[in-house]
Design an enzyme around this catalytic site. Structure first.
Site, PDB file in Angstrom:
ATOM      1  N   SER A 428       0.831  -1.197   0.000  1.00 55.21           N
ATOM      2  CA  SER A 428       0.000   0.000   0.000  1.00 55.21           C
ATOM      3  C   SER A 428       0.872   1.257   0.000  1.00 55.21           C
ATOM      4  CB  SER A 428      -0.955  -0.041   1.196  1.00 55.21           C
ATOM      5  OG  SER A 428      -1.943   0.950   1.109  1.00 55.21           O
ATOM      6  N   ASP A 489      -8.284  -4.972  -6.315  1.00 56.44           N
ATOM      7  CA  ASP A 489      -7.815  -4.042  -5.285  1.00 56.44           C
ATOM      8  C   ASP A 489      -8.108  -2.609  -5.716  1.00 56.44           C
ATOM      9  OD1 ASP A 489      -6.578  -2.728  -3.231  1.00 56.44           O
ATOM     10  OD2 ASP A 489      -4.665  -3.788  -3.416  1.00 56.44           O
ATOM     11  N   HIS A 608      -7.435  -6.001  -0.510  1.00 55.82           N
ATOM     12  CA  HIS A 608      -6.279  -5.125  -0.309  1.00 55.82           C
ATOM     13  C   HIS A 608      -5.373  -5.578   0.832  1.00 55.82           C
ATOM     14  CE1 HIS A 608      -3.845  -1.534  -0.469  1.00 55.82           C
ATOM     15  NE2 HIS A 608      -4.092  -1.281   0.800  1.00 55.82           N
TER      16      HIS A 608
END
EC number: 3.1.1.32
Length: 713
Positions: A428, A489, A608
């Site tokens: 991320s 995602d 995610h």
């Protein structure tokens, strides 16, 4: 990571604004709350603005200054952390206990934390009369900015002409898209599995056991951000005494409890607000989606926006928009805080592979308040004076982490010299930081290019405009950046999906840095994909398959199709078109409009979460290993089969050449003899001698031998 938000009016601006219309570069149209947006060829968008988008929302009741300034609904795809098991390191599952309350924290409440840090900035503008005067002045400035933008060229026309051009030029369905995919090899998959395991550990650094890290992966733990922060605090303020520290911590806990009590919005209510907003906007813009992700989008239910929670939702929306549209001195204060060497917006740790002299730098994603401030300060600025445009908040955070990590980088080079290697990875926001840190070390001359291994990111947003050009300028191949993206995602799509024309104009109005932003002007996105894009699809039992990907799990590299190019540079254009289609399928608004997307068990969290990446990569490896074993088994059977045929022929009276039999036997033994010898040695060592006959001889051969014995009798 990161957020997508839509607000309902221009902060400090009356509902009618002047913007460039679609009739040409010189045309000016007036957009009002009761009028629909001009029909343009664009995709839907959910993002954050301090100045909300009035035409999308109707509002009942109270129309004072406060309500005009704090109206809007926030669409956010933050990293929704789950309870303990979702982020346990695989090798330490029984030992690691995650903080359940922290891991289940609502991303909406985290945004409210950001809002509380900015609240004092608005207290200076409590006088309504002064606010009204300021709004009028700001309106004139914004209108002038929009009109004057055409003086230097037709940027608006280029947006309209280039928007979706490549994607429309190359019509891509599952069959044509699959031709651009190459399956990742098993050694590459094992590397990605190792790094995803380290990325998973980054969310529980305090629970890492160096002995287990060495046992399972042969890595030596070096240091972490927690140790660096502790050392910096001791050096600056001195070590806190044992008697004083508990008192300070108790006071902080009391303050935190009071802050939590002051919140008037629950996570479930916030999810309902966000889903309603996304669903409503999705229904309003469904007919202008340039890349419709599925037929479900056409038949999706149209939900009415429930504005009874407008007061609560405005707090969320305003907190998301307050950073990027704030005054420069306020944004600079946030930037200075992000690049502080005392604290780090994202936790990280360093470990070494002593055999290959490789130092691994692993950075986690959005967890702290500082990391959320980095996410929300998304305005573009220049990167290291090289002409490329970068996400300001993440760049400022990288500067602070750079100073923290530099001593460890120099120490590794001093120890191993030219043989020293560095591998940056992260999930991320941590993946974006890993990329920037890697490039900064090269640009600033601290590490040669030969010592920097490719950066591998997981679910990271793209944060550079002109990234591929920058890699070429630095003499690096595109493979230097390998971005692994889960098939659904939302985070990698946040800044790289197609933005509507009017949203781009609003961004330019609220922040001057967007007016000359090339990606926004010509590609209708904030930051473009760079490097190599790898698509990870898990098992369908875990997450539904993607409509553009082959069925079943797999890890694919999206690459150019070199079969009979139609025109010059068509391969590169086709690759960019494929990236654009994938990043808009599904579009973030499609994901956010689904009420099941929110919460610790929602699809956003599922697709995610770093642990999901780890599980998906490992499932791909298991599938590949099973296929290899099956192929080897079939190969061994094919080598032994001629022997069985020869024995059957001999027993039935058919003459077969001895040379042919011996040649086949010799060939089979040469190719399978070593494996058979290894199995035999293991059986002897385990004292399972009665099983030797069963293991060394196929069943058919045993039956044939027994038949021959009985036939001779």
């Amino acid at each position: 990571m990161d957020s997508l938000c839509l607000n309902s009016g221009l902060h400090g601006v009356i509902p009618a604004i002047t913007a460039v219309g679609n009739g040409g570069c010189g045309g000016v149209v007036e957009v009002r709350a009761t009028a629909s947006a001009p029909s343009q060829k664009r995709g839907p968008f959910g993002f954050s603005f301090k100045y909300p988008l009035t035409p999308f929302w109707s509002r009942g009741g109270g129309g004072g200054i406060a309500s005009r300034r704090r109206s809007g609904l926030c669409l956010d795809d933050a990293v929704l952390v789950d309870s303990g098991d979702s982020r346990k390191p695989i090798a330490e599952e029984t030992a690691v206990e995650m903080d359940t309350e922290r891991r289940n924290g609502s991303w909406v409440l985290k945004i409210l934390d950001v809002q509380s840090t900015w609240k004092h900035e608005e207290e200076e503008d409590d006088d309504e009369v002064e606010d009204e005067d300021g709004d009028e002045d700001e309106e004139v400035e914004l209108d002038d900015a929009v009109v004057s933008e055409d003086d230097g060229g037709c940027d608006v026309c280029s947006v309209l002409e280039d928007d979706g051009n490549e994607a429309n030029k190359f019509q891509l369905d599952r069959e044509s898209f699959s031709k651009l995919l190459r399956r990742v090899t098993l050694p590459e998959s094992k590397l990605y599995a190792q790094l995803s395991y380290l990325g998973n550990l980054a969310y529980s650094i305090s629970k890492i056991k160096p002995a287990n890290l060495s046992k399972y992966y042969g890595l030596r733990f070096v240091t972490s951000s927690a140790e660096k922060t502790e050392s910096a605090l001791k050096a600056e303020n001195g070590e806190v005494s044992g008697e004083t520290k508990p008192i300070v911590e108790a006071e902080e806990e009391v303050e935190e409890e009071e802050k939590n009590k002051s919140r008037k919005i629950s996570a479930s209510a916030a999810y309902e607000i966000v889903a309603s907003a996304a669903s409503y906007l999705h229904s309003r813009t469904n007919n202008i989606l340039p890349f419709n992700s599925s037929s479900k989008a056409e038949n999706s239910d149209k939900h009415d926006v429930n504005l009874t929670n407008a007061e609560s939702s405005s707090d969320v929306a305003y907190s998301v928009t307050s950073v990027v549209a704030a005054e420069e001195d306020v944004k600079q204060a946030v930037a200075d805080d992000l690049k502080s060497t005392i604290s780090s917006p994202c936790d990280w740790f360093i470990c070494d592979d002593d055999q290959s002299h490789t130092r691994f730098v692993v950075i986690q994603g959005s967890e702290s308040l500082a990391s959320w401030q980095a996410n929300l300060l998304f305005e573009p600025i220049e990167f290291e004076g090289l002409g490329a445009i970068v996400h300001r908040g993440i760049y400022e955070a990288a500067k602070g982490m750079y100073e923290q990590m530099l001593p460890e980088v120099k120490a590794h080079i001093k120890t191993h010299g030219t043989s020293a290697k560095f591998r940056f990875t992260g999930h991320s926001l941590g993946g974006s930081l890993s990329l920037l840190l890697n490039l900064m070390l090269l640009v600033r001359g601290e590490v040669p290019a030969s010592s920097l291994l490719p950066v591998i990111t997981y679910g990271a947003p793209f944060v550079l405009c002109g990234g591929d050009r920058l890699l070429k300028k630095l003499g690096l191949p595109k493979s230097h950046v390998q971005a692994i993206v889960m098939h659904r995602d939302i985070v990698p799509r946040a800044f790289s999906c197609n933005y509507p024309y009017h949203v781009a104009e609003l961004l330019k109005a609220v922040n001057g840095n967007f007016r000359s932003h090339p990606c926004l002007n010509k590609q209708s996105m904030l930051y473009s994909p760079m490097g190599e894009l790898l698509i990870l699809q898990p098992d369908e039992t875990f997450s539904p398959g993607h409509e553009l990907l082959p069925s079943g799990n797999g890890l694919y590299l999206l690459t150019s199709d070199f079969e009979s190019p139609d025109i010059e540079d068509s391969d590169e254009e086709r690759l960019r078109a494929a990236q654009t289609v994938f990043l808009n399928t599904p579009h973030p608004l499609d994901i956010l409009s689904d009420r099941s997307a929110y919460g610790s068990s929602g699809t956003i969290q599922r697709d995610h979460d770093m642990n999901s990446y780890l599980k998906a990569v490992r499932s791909v490896i298991r599938k590949e290993v099973n296929q290899i074993r099956r192929a080897k088994r079939e190969h061994r059977r094919s080598l032994w089969w001629p022997i069985l045929v020869a024995r059957e022929s001999g027993s039935s009276g058919i003459a077969v050449s001895n040379g042919q039999i011996n040649g086949q036997d010799f060939s089979g033994m040469m190719q399978t003899g070593r494996k058979s010898l290894q199995r035999f040695s293991r059986l002897v060592a385990s004292q399972h001698m009665p099983l030797i006959v069963v293991m060394l001889f196929p069943v058919k051969l045993l039956f044939l031998g027994a038949f021959n014995v009985f036939s001779f009798r």
